[in-house]
Design a protein around this motif. Structure first.
Motif, PDB file in Angstrom:
ATOM      1  N   LEU A 160      22.335 -29.268  37.865  1.00 47.24           N
ATOM      2  CA  LEU A 160      23.730 -29.103  37.018  1.00 47.24           C
ATOM      3  C   LEU A 160      23.386 -29.731  35.556  1.00 47.24           C
ATOM      4  O   LEU A 160      23.588 -29.155  34.632  1.00 47.24           O
ATOM      5  CB  LEU A 160      24.913 -29.793  37.651  1.00 47.24           C
ATOM      6  CG  LEU A 160      26.299 -29.367  36.795  1.00 47.24           C
ATOM      7  CD1 LEU A 160      26.625 -27.776  36.650  1.00 47.24           C
ATOM      8  CD2 LEU A 160      27.500 -30.126  37.507  1.00 47.24           C
ATOM      9  N   GLN A 161      23.081 -30.822  35.579  1.00 45.66           N
ATOM     10  CA  GLN A 161      22.754 -31.685  34.231  1.00 45.66           C
ATOM     11  C   GLN A 161      21.471 -31.039  33.445  1.00 45.66           C
ATOM     12  O   GLN A 161      21.933 -30.694  32.246  1.00 45.66           O
ATOM     13  CB  GLN A 161      22.535 -32.895  34.646  1.00 45.66           C
ATOM     14  CG  GLN A 161      23.605 -33.963  35.034  1.00 45.66           C
ATOM     15  CD  GLN A 161      24.791 -33.967  34.300  1.00 45.66           C
ATOM     16  OE1 GLN A 161      24.800 -33.702  32.918  1.00 45.66           O
ATOM     17  NE2 GLN A 161      26.260 -33.402  34.924  1.00 45.66           N
ATOM     18  N   LEU A 162      20.605 -30.507  34.387  1.00 46.37           N
ATOM     19  CA  LEU A 162      19.430 -29.942  33.458  1.00 46.37           C
ATOM     20  C   LEU A 162      19.775 -28.375  33.025  1.00 46.37           C
ATOM     21  O   LEU A 162      19.631 -28.182  31.783  1.00 46.37           O
ATOM     22  CB  LEU A 162      18.298 -29.540  34.498  1.00 46.37           C
ATOM     23  CG  LEU A 162      17.147 -28.826  33.930  1.00 46.37           C
ATOM     24  CD1 LEU A 162      16.525 -29.665  32.546  1.00 46.37           C
ATOM     25  CD2 LEU A 162      15.909 -28.953  34.900  1.00 46.37           C
ATOM     26  N   LYS A 163      20.655 -27.867  33.875  1.00 45.93           N
ATOM     27  CA  LYS A 163      21.270 -26.494  33.523  1.00 45.93           C
ATOM     28  C   LYS A 163      22.035 -26.450  32.163  1.00 45.93           C
ATOM     29  O   LYS A 163      21.962 -25.579  31.487  1.00 45.93           O
ATOM     30  CB  LYS A 163      21.842 -25.741  34.626  1.00 45.93           C
ATOM     31  CG  LYS A 163      21.910 -24.434  34.558  1.00 45.93           C
ATOM     32  CD  LYS A 163      20.549 -23.583  34.430  1.00 45.93           C
ATOM     33  CE  LYS A 163      20.187 -23.234  35.932  1.00 45.93           C
ATOM     34  NZ  LYS A 163      18.874 -22.586  35.829  1.00 45.93           N
ATOM     35  N   LYS A 164      22.977 -27.625  32.168  1.00 46.08           N
ATOM     36  CA  LYS A 164      23.833 -28.072  31.179  1.00 46.08           C
ATOM     37  C   LYS A 164      22.959 -27.918  29.768  1.00 46.08           C
ATOM     38  O   LYS A 164      23.489 -27.189  28.814  1.00 46.08           O
ATOM     39  CB  LYS A 164      24.654 -28.985  31.332  1.00 46.08           C
ATOM     40  CG  LYS A 164      26.019 -28.763  32.055  1.00 46.08           C
ATOM     41  CD  LYS A 164      26.780 -29.999  32.323  1.00 46.08           C
ATOM     42  CE  LYS A 164      28.099 -29.898  32.859  1.00 46.08           C
ATOM     43  NZ  LYS A 164      28.939 -31.065  32.931  1.00 46.08           N
ATOM     44  N   LEU A 165      22.133 -28.832  29.800  1.00 50.20           N
ATOM     45  CA  LEU A 165      21.235 -28.750  28.495  1.00 50.20           C
ATOM     46  C   LEU A 165      20.586 -27.544  28.043  1.00 50.20           C
ATOM     47  O   LEU A 165      20.267 -27.646  26.917  1.00 50.20           O
ATOM     48  CB  LEU A 165      20.056 -29.926  28.925  1.00 50.20           C
ATOM     49  CG  LEU A 165      20.302 -31.224  29.108  1.00 50.20           C
ATOM     50  CD1 LEU A 165      19.478 -32.082  29.549  1.00 50.20           C
ATOM     51  CD2 LEU A 165      21.057 -31.826  28.048  1.00 50.20           C
ATOM     52  N   GLU A 166      20.233 -26.670  29.083  1.00 46.01           N
ATOM     53  CA  GLU A 166      19.743 -25.146  28.675  1.00 46.01           C
ATOM     54  C   GLU A 166      20.807 -24.398  28.193  1.00 46.01           C
ATOM     55  O   GLU A 166      20.682 -23.287  27.224  1.00 46.01           O
ATOM     56  CB  GLU A 166      18.897 -24.712  29.791  1.00 46.01           C
ATOM     57  CG  GLU A 166      17.594 -25.590  30.209  1.00 46.01           C
ATOM     58  CD  GLU A 166      16.885 -25.207  31.182  1.00 46.01           C
ATOM     59  OE1 GLU A 166      15.634 -25.045  31.223  1.00 46.01           O
ATOM     60  OE2 GLU A 166      17.480 -25.020  32.544  1.00 46.01           O
ATOM     61  N   ASN A 187      30.076 -24.260  41.291  1.00 41.95           N
ATOM     62  CA  ASN A 187      29.328 -24.068  42.579  1.00 41.95           C
ATOM     63  C   ASN A 187      27.884 -24.273  42.285  1.00 41.95           C
ATOM     64  O   ASN A 187      26.987 -23.406  42.425  1.00 41.95           O
ATOM     65  CB  ASN A 187      29.484 -22.487  42.892  1.00 41.95           C
ATOM     66  CG  ASN A 187      30.947 -22.158  43.143  1.00 41.95           C
ATOM     67  OD1 ASN A 187      31.509 -22.565  44.021  1.00 41.95           O
ATOM     68  ND2 ASN A 187      31.634 -21.394  42.353  1.00 41.95           N
ATOM     69  N   PRO A 188      27.390 -25.720  41.639  1.00 41.17           N
ATOM     70  CA  PRO A 188      26.313 -25.956  41.452  1.00 41.17           C
ATOM     71  C   PRO A 188      25.470 -26.076  42.984  1.00 41.17           C
ATOM     72  O   PRO A 188      25.918 -26.392  43.706  1.00 41.17           O
ATOM     73  CB  PRO A 188      26.378 -27.223  40.863  1.00 41.17           C
ATOM     74  CG  PRO A 188      27.442 -27.886  41.510  1.00 41.17           C
ATOM     75  CD  PRO A 188      28.531 -26.732  41.644  1.00 41.17           C
ATOM     76  N   GLU A 189      24.079 -25.626  42.712  1.00 43.80           N
ATOM     77  CA  GLU A 189      23.153 -25.802  44.140  1.00 43.80           C
ATOM     78  C   GLU A 189      22.998 -27.325  44.269  1.00 43.80           C
ATOM     79  O   GLU A 189      23.299 -27.621  45.328  1.00 43.80           O
ATOM     80  CB  GLU A 189      22.020 -25.401  43.572  1.00 43.80           C
ATOM     81  CG  GLU A 189      21.851 -23.866  43.637  1.00 43.80           C
ATOM     82  CD  GLU A 189      20.392 -23.096  43.138  1.00 43.80           C
ATOM     83  OE1 GLU A 189      19.729 -24.132  43.390  1.00 43.80           O
ATOM     84  OE2 GLU A 189      20.362 -22.074  42.652  1.00 43.80           O
ATOM     85  N   ASP A 190      22.886 -28.246  43.257  1.00 41.05           N
ATOM     86  CA  ASP A 190      22.979 -29.632  43.297  1.00 41.05           C
ATOM     87  C   ASP A 190      23.301 -30.115  42.081  1.00 41.05           C
ATOM     88  O   ASP A 190      23.181 -29.702  41.089  1.00 41.05           O
ATOM     89  CB  ASP A 190      21.564 -30.026  44.017  1.00 41.05           C
ATOM     90  CG  ASP A 190      20.495 -29.818  43.075  1.00 41.05           C
ATOM     91  OD1 ASP A 190      20.473 -30.828  41.863  1.00 41.05           O
ATOM     92  OD2 ASP A 190      19.720 -29.055  43.185  1.00 41.05           O
ATOM     93  N   GLU A 191      23.737 -31.443  42.133  1.00 45.88           N
ATOM     94  CA  GLU A 191      24.266 -32.252  40.802  1.00 45.88           C
ATOM     95  C   GLU A 191      23.287 -32.478  39.937  1.00 45.88           C
ATOM     96  O   GLU A 191      23.397 -32.493  38.803  1.00 45.88           O
ATOM     97  CB  GLU A 191      24.863 -33.403  41.310  1.00 45.88           C
ATOM     98  CG  GLU A 191      26.327 -33.385  42.181  1.00 45.88           C
ATOM     99  CD  GLU A 191      27.470 -32.387  41.178  1.00 45.88           C
ATOM    100  OE1 GLU A 191      27.428 -32.714  40.010  1.00 45.88           O
ATOM    101  OE2 GLU A 191      27.674 -31.708  41.814  1.00 45.88           O
ATOM    102  N   GLY A 192      21.878 -32.743  40.381  1.00 47.23           N
ATOM    103  CA  GLY A 192      20.905 -33.118  39.594  1.00 47.23           C
ATOM    104  C   GLY A 192      20.554 -31.838  38.694  1.00 47.23           C
ATOM    105  O   GLY A 192      20.119 -31.926  37.265  1.00 47.23           O
TER     106      GLY A 192
END
Length: 175
Positions: A154-160, A147-152
């Motif tokens: 999501l990638q940044l959040k994965k890195l963190e 349920n990501p807010e937006d795909e962009g």
């Protein structure tokens, strides 16, 4: 409830009171059990400013742990979305060592300021971790992934997030 505590609650809650922060701090130092329950009800109320002042009062009291459930409830309440950062900021006054999952959830789902403050707590607080803590954090992470807010983001959040979870997994794999 003590008359002095009732008076402090009234002064703290008065929208025309210029010294509301002073009265919130004074209330926190004098808070007893019956007053604690009344102040926790204010945290859950509809006026975010009074809720915030109630959080501040609780941060000055000896009822830190008992207060945190109500404060996290206020943080996660949609009606407070625009003011989440203020509520998360007051958490610096509390012992968060048992609240990794709550902070992690704010980091995932909070507004920008709330996320930034939660990330700071995740980096700086020494949390008491258990395998259950890891499972609960992974549950919230999986919910976020689906349920990501937006795909962009999501990638940044994965890195963190993934290094945080991996570090916790390693902590328990050593046992």
């Amino acid at each position: 409830m003590d008359e002095e505590i009732q008076g402090l609650i009234k002064r703290m809650s008065d929208p025309n009171e210029k010294e509301a922060f002073y009265f919130a701090d004074k209330l926190g130092k004098k808070l007893d059990e019956s007053g604690r329950d009344a102040v926790i009800e204010l945290v859950k109320g509809d006026n975010w400013e009074v809720s915030y002042l109630a959080c501040r009062a609780l941060s000055q009291s000896s009822y830190n742990e008992e207060s945190l459930d109500a404060i996290f409830e206020a943080i996660n309440d949609k009606k407070n979305r625009a003011h989440q950062g203020a509520f998360v900021q007051i958490l610096e006054e509390f012992d968060l060592s048992l609240r990794f999952v709550d902070i992690f959830r704010v980091f995932l789902f909070g507004n920008f300021k709330a996320q930034a403050l939660a990330k700071m707590y995740l980096d700086e607080v020494e949390f008491d971790m258990t395998p259950r803590t890891l499972r609960k954090a992974e549950k919230h992470w999986n919910h976020y992934l689906h349920n990501p807010e937006d795909e962009g983001s999501l990638q940044l959040k994965k890195l963190e997030v993934e290094p945080i979870l991996e570090e916790i997994r390693e902590l328990f794999s050593e046992d």
